[in-house]
Design a protein around this motif. Sequence first.
Motif, short mmCIF file in Angstrom:
data_model
loop_
_atom_site.label_atom_id
_atom_site.label_comp_id
_atom_site.label_asym_id
_atom_site.label_seq_id
_atom_site.Cartn_x
_atom_site.Cartn_y
_atom_site.Cartn_z
N SER B 50 0.83 -1.21 0.00
CA SER B 50 0.00 0.00 0.00
C SER B 50 0.87 1.26 0.00
N PHE B 51 0.23 2.38 -0.25
CA PHE B 51 0.99 3.63 -0.26
C PHE B 51 0.17 4.75 0.36
N THR B 52 0.88 5.86 0.68
CA THR B 52 0.20 7.07 1.12
C THR B 52 0.97 8.28 0.61
N THR B 53 0.27 9.40 0.47
CA THR B 53 0.94 10.65 0.09
C THR B 53 0.88 11.63 1.26
N SER B 54 0.39 11.16 2.40
CA SER B 54 0.26 12.06 3.56
C SER B 54 1.15 11.57 4.70
N PRO B 55 2.11 12.39 5.14
CA PRO B 55 3.03 11.96 6.20
C PRO B 55 2.30 11.49 7.46
N GLU B 56 1.14 12.10 7.76
CA GLU B 56 0.41 11.71 8.99
C GLU B 56 -0.14 10.30 8.88
N SER B 57 -0.34 9.81 7.64
CA SER B 57 -0.90 8.46 7.46
C SER B 57 0.18 7.39 7.36
N ILE B 58 1.42 7.75 7.62
CA ILE B 58 2.47 6.73 7.59
C ILE B 58 2.23 5.71 8.71
N THR B 59 2.30 4.45 8.33
CA THR B 59 1.96 3.34 9.22
C THR B 59 2.78 3.32 10.52
N LYS B 60 2.17 2.83 11.61
CA LYS B 60 2.92 2.56 12.87
C LYS B 60 3.45 1.14 12.86
N THR B 79 9.46 15.42 10.41
CA THR B 79 8.85 16.07 11.59
C THR B 79 7.33 15.85 11.64
N GLN B 80 6.75 15.46 10.52
CA GLN B 80 5.30 15.23 10.50
C GLN B 80 4.93 13.79 10.87
N VAL B 81 5.92 12.97 11.20
CA VAL B 81 5.66 11.55 11.46
C VAL B 81 6.00 11.20 12.90
N GLU B 82 5.15 10.35 13.53
CA GLU B 82 5.43 9.83 14.88
C GLU B 82 6.15 8.49 14.75
N PHE B 83 7.40 8.42 15.17
CA PHE B 83 8.13 7.16 15.04
C PHE B 83 8.18 6.37 16.34
N GLY B 84 7.78 6.99 17.48
CA GLY B 84 7.94 6.30 18.77
C GLY B 84 9.41 5.97 18.97
N ASP B 85 9.68 4.68 19.32
CA ASP B 85 11.07 4.25 19.50
C ASP B 85 11.59 3.46 18.31
N LYS B 86 10.83 3.48 17.22
CA LYS B 86 11.21 2.64 16.07
C LYS B 86 12.55 3.10 15.47
#
Lengths: 260, 260
Positions: B50-60, B79-86
């Motif tokens: 799958s794909f996305t063009t929106s940084p906020e929709s990047i998979t966890k 900066t628009q993405v939450e990576f947690g500890d990944k």
Amino acid sequence: MRKYKFCFIGAGNVATHFSSELKKCGHEIVQVYSRTKEAAKQLADNLQTSFTTSPESITKNADIYIAALKDSAVDQVLTQVEFGDKLLVHCSGSLPMKILSNNTKNYGVFYPLQTFSKNRKIDFKSIPIFVEASSTDNLQVLEELAHHVSKSVTVLDSEKRKSLHIAAVFACNFANHCYAMAAKYLESKELPFEILRPLIQETASKVQEMHPKEAQTGPAIRFDENIINTHINELKEMPDLQELYNSISKRIFEHHQEKQ
Amino acid sequence: MRKYKFCFIGAGNVATHFSSELKKCGHEIVQVYSRTKEAAKQLADNLQTSFTTSPESITKNADIYIAALKDSAVDQVLTQVEFGDKLLVHCSGSLPMKILSNNTKNYGVFYPLQTFSKNRKIDFKSIPIFVEASSTDNLQVLEELAHHVSKSVTVLDSEKRKSLHIAAVFACNFANHCYAMAAKYLESKELPFEILRPLIQETASKVQEMHPKEAQTGPAIRFDENIINTHINELKEMPDLQELYNSISKRIFEHHQEKQ
């Protein structure tokens, strides 16, 4: 084909490779001339033939004379030799064929488009050869000879050959200078040149199939100012490299703005 | 080795080749992000993901995030993405590893030193990979991963990687520009670029064994003024090429006057 007796006038990179190939193909090298004894002797020893360092002592006993000299020496050396009606050939990309017309009525050009270094083996069969001659008979001799040593033979006039030579300087000598500058920079940073080898090989392999404009990558084509400015700043201690980086990056960007 | 789930942030040349290689090695690509739908969809389709063009929709739902973006976009997208500890990795030659330290505590660099074009196949195994990581655990993951896709893996810090990238620009992008200028000139003379291909291949092959300074040939190194002046005169209708010819010829000659 008929086997000829050759005399090589010159004992540099081109003479070394071309004479060895002719010998391998069954032709006879009857003599080698070079201004310096060391070069003359080395090539003559390789070919198990005789040598001279005096233009007046160049043998009369050859069928074909190959002048493989640097361009600035050709005229000066050849005026000291009596060729009679023998076939005289030069190997230069940029000298017109006509330069030989005062030496004999039978003359021509045999231009192998390759970069030769004495100690590096090369597959002569894959070298494109460009020939030109003063008569159809002479052309036939040179074409046959070229086909004997290479699978790529083209008849090309002096004007086009000169253009080809200019392009070859860009594609070979200037590209190699880019490698040399990469090596110089890496060495200043105590990194080995070897790590660039797969990249260099692939850069050349890409354009075996693609056009170089289509094959281009890197920061300049994208005009990635962050990287370009970082790099230019890093190069401040090597102003010659900095200037080259700046100027070629601009050229790459501009070239990619031009219409395809 | 352990199989990971990857998310690719970026769908350009590096992302295309690296993701395909990981998939081939049995890893899973769970998502592709690109700013443009066309690029995102094309790579996702290739990878059957799958794909996305929106940084906020990047998979966890990935183990490792690979940012293969142009340098100027890296910070802005991440900066628009939450990576947690990944584990988050970039593929840039010139960006320091530390640029990722605001995004997660586990980060690193995976820099493949090669020129990639989307439609050209490449043997990934022969690409030198340079890795760096924020901890020994992360370094172990990246080294193992690099050895999984390549036979040449080196740990290198950000400063040395930047030097390497600069050298690569000279050896690859600038050399390719020399090919492009040769092509441009030949085309202006109605001669095909193809005839230079064996010369280009051999020029690169020579430096697989020789040092480029030792491999250099041509009129500039001999300072053959006859040829150089003839060429410069011939190039008068293409002032950009004329200037480049002049400047690089001088540089080659000067470089060969320097002490070895």
